[in-house]
Design a protein around this motif. Structure first.
Motif, PDB file in Angstrom:
ATOM      1  N   LEU A  13     107.965  80.724  37.556  1.00 19.13           N
ATOM      2  CA  LEU A  13     107.784  80.686  39.017  1.00 19.13           C
ATOM      3  C   LEU A  13     108.833  79.794  39.681  1.00 19.13           C
ATOM      4  O   LEU A  13     109.143  79.952  40.867  1.00 19.13           O
ATOM      5  N   VAL A  16     112.306  81.383  41.071  1.00 15.02           N
ATOM      6  CA  VAL A  16     112.051  82.260  42.237  1.00 15.02           C
ATOM      7  C   VAL A  16     111.752  81.410  43.471  1.00 15.02           C
ATOM      8  O   VAL A  16     112.230  81.684  44.579  1.00 15.02           O
ATOM      9  N   LYS A  20     113.908  81.000  47.068  1.00 11.15           N
ATOM     10  CA  LYS A  20     113.332  81.131  48.414  1.00 11.15           C
ATOM     11  C   LYS A  20     113.576  79.868  49.230  1.00 11.15           C
ATOM     12  O   LYS A  20     113.812  79.924  50.437  1.00 11.15           O
ATOM     13  N   ARG A  63     113.795  90.863  46.949  1.00 12.55           N
ATOM     14  CA  ARG A  63     112.578  91.467  46.394  1.00 12.55           C
ATOM     15  C   ARG A  63     111.339  91.015  47.182  1.00 12.55           C
ATOM     16  O   ARG A  63     110.477  91.812  47.521  1.00 12.55           O
ATOM     17  N   CYS A  88     100.738  85.167  41.469  1.00 11.75           N
ATOM     18  CA  CYS A  88     101.273  84.674  42.759  1.00 11.75           C
ATOM     19  C   CYS A  88     102.236  83.506  42.601  1.00 11.75           C
ATOM     20  O   CYS A  88     103.053  83.247  43.491  1.00 11.75           O
ATOM     21  N   ASP A  91     104.200  81.204  45.390  1.00 14.95           N
ATOM     22  CA  ASP A  91     104.660  81.969  46.542  1.00 14.95           C
ATOM     23  C   ASP A  91     103.652  81.854  47.692  1.00 14.95           C
ATOM     24  O   ASP A  91     102.446  81.959  47.478  1.00 14.95           O
ATOM     25  N   ASP A 109      96.519  83.636  39.501  1.00 19.13           N
ATOM     26  CA  ASP A 109      97.508  83.231  38.497  1.00 19.13           C
ATOM     27  C   ASP A 109      96.749  82.397  37.467  1.00 19.13           C
ATOM     28  O   ASP A 109      95.545  82.177  37.602  1.00 19.13           O
ATOM     29  N   VAL A 113      98.550  77.043  37.218  1.00 18.49           N
ATOM     30  CA  VAL A 113      99.359  77.379  38.398  1.00 18.49           C
ATOM     31  C   VAL A 113      98.503  77.249  39.662  1.00 18.49           C
ATOM     32  O   VAL A 113      98.946  76.693  40.683  1.00 18.49           O
ATOM     33  N   SER A 133      93.801  84.673  33.822  1.00 21.65           N
ATOM     34  CA  SER A 133      94.804  85.669  33.464  1.00 21.65           C
ATOM     35  C   SER A 133      94.443  86.964  34.194  1.00 21.65           C
ATOM     36  O   SER A 133      93.266  87.353  34.226  1.00 21.65           O
ATOM     37  N   THR A 135      94.901  89.796  33.203  1.00 20.13           N
ATOM     38  CA  THR A 135      94.506  90.825  32.238  1.00 20.13           C
ATOM     39  C   THR A 135      93.049  90.691  31.797  1.00 20.13           C
ATOM     40  O   THR A 135      92.509  91.588  31.155  1.00 20.13           O
ATOM     41  N   GLU A 154     104.472  90.686  42.215  1.00 18.69           N
ATOM     42  CA  GLU A 154     105.918  90.438  42.318  1.00 18.69           C
ATOM     43  C   GLU A 154     106.362  89.606  41.120  1.00 18.69           C
ATOM     44  O   GLU A 154     105.846  88.509  40.889  1.00 18.69           O
ATOM     45  N   LEU A 156     105.766  90.060  38.021  1.00 18.35           N
ATOM     46  CA  LEU A 156     104.689  89.884  37.038  1.00 18.35           C
ATOM     47  C   LEU A 156     104.688  90.954  35.940  1.00 18.35           C
ATOM     48  O   LEU A 156     104.578  90.627  34.748  1.00 18.35           O
ATOM     49  N   LEU A 160     103.662  91.481  31.141  1.00 21.42           N
ATOM     50  CA  LEU A 160     102.434  92.033  30.575  1.00 21.42           C
ATOM     51  C   LEU A 160     102.803  93.165  29.609  1.00 21.42           C
ATOM     52  O   LEU A 160     103.898  93.717  29.688  1.00 21.42           O
TER      53      LEU A 160
END
Ligand SMILES: C[S@@+](CC[C@H](N)C(=O)[O-])C[C@H]1O[C@@H](n2cnc3c(N)ncnc32)[C@H](O)[C@@H]1O
Length: 281
Positions: A13, A16, A20, A63, A88, A91, A109, A113, A133, A135, A154, A156, A160
């Motif tokens: 993270l 990115v 920004k 993106r 996330c 962000d 997340d 995080v 997670s 998942t 975004e 991610l 996976l």
């Protein structure tokens, strides 16, 4: 920060966020995310000094803008939507977009995080942060399901496995009356070579899936339709807004066709259910 030590993929993270934050320091930013700048300054007060301060993460900013633009148009048409913002990181999309109170927004997340987010970013009404997670689909039990859904992932999906992405997307399509799914993917070559990618190695992270034709993921469920793809290298935007040094590097990068298509930003939708619909086996 107190007690929130990020490990492995969670650390991805940072670059990115830094991209920004640096964008926000441009005289005419592309994304204009003041939260990113504030959070980055708290994590690393010297982040904008030295060699690492060049805005080479511009693709991440482009993106993000593409995802924001799609999300804004979906929420304008569906002000009663539920937003699932998966992976996330730090962000601040919910604050950038500032949806009306009729929207319920969920940021997801890993717990470490989310703990860090809670220390660094403000909370707001109709906004819930879930540390899990993505998942482990038990989180879906905490989401209202009777409204249109907007799923944003975004940066991610490549982390996976394909089986997890498929289960996640088809379960969401099954669980909601209608919606839009937007995410980004990498091609198979980028996935296969990711163990040698110096950035990923630094974070002890690896890609676990790649797709050469992400539009074909619509075949995973009969209700899923591919809508469109956003350009990853928006030449006009880079030309208009990026500093000259960065523009030169990007011109060189775009000469390499593989790199130009190294990330694909794609949008799908699923309309209200018909009685004959069932997941593809
Ligand atoms: C490259 S970062 C992107 C962060 C954010 N979406 C952005 O664009 O700024 C990838 C994020 O995905 C999260 N992530 C990866 N695998 C995950 C999983 N299985 N469950 C929840 N989050 C995950 C990481 O913790 C990290 O925050």
């Amino acid at each position: 920060m107190d007690g929130a030590e990020l490990v492995g993929v969670q650390k991805t993270l940072t670059p990115v966020l830094k991209a920004k934050a640096l964008d926000n320091r441009l005289p005419d930013p592309i994304l204009g995310d003041r939260y990113a700048e504030r959070v980055m300054r708290r994590l690393d007060p010297g982040y904008d000094r030295g060699r690492g301060a060049t805005q080479l993460g511009l693709v991440a900013v482009i993106r993000s803008l593409a995802h924001d633009t799609w999300a804004r148009s979906f929420l304008a048409a569906h002000p009663d939507a539920v937003v699932l913002h998966l992976g996330c990181g730090l962000d601040a999309r919910v604050h950038r977009i500032d949806p009306p109170a009729t929207v319920d927004w969920f940021d997801l997340d890993y717990p470490a995080v989310i703990e860090l987010r809670k220390q660094l970013l403000p909370s707001r009404e109709h906004y819930v942060q879930l540390g899990t997670s993505v998942t482990d689909l038990a989180w879906l039990d905490r989401i209202p399901r009777e409204r249109p859904v907007l799923l944003i992932a975004e940066g991610l999906v490549p982390y996976l496995t394909e089986a997890d992405v498929r289960r996640l997307l088809t379960t969401v399509v099954e669980a909601f009356p209608s919606g839009q799914l937007q995410f980004d993917t990498v091609p198979v070559w980028a996935w296969r070579t990711s163990r040698w990618d110096p950035t990923l190695r630094r974070y002890d992270a690896q890609f676990h899936c790649g797709f050469d034709d992400p539009a074909a993921l619509a075949q995973w469920h009969p209700r899923l339709e591919f809508v469109d793809e956003a350009p990853m290298y928006d030449a006009a935007l880079v030309k208009a807004k990026a500093p000259a040094t960065v523009r030169r590097v990007y011109r060189l990068l775009t000469l390499l066709p593989g790199l130009k298509r190294s990330t694909r930003i794609v949008r799908f939708r699923f309309p209200p259910r018909r009685s004959s619909d069932a997941p593809a086996s």
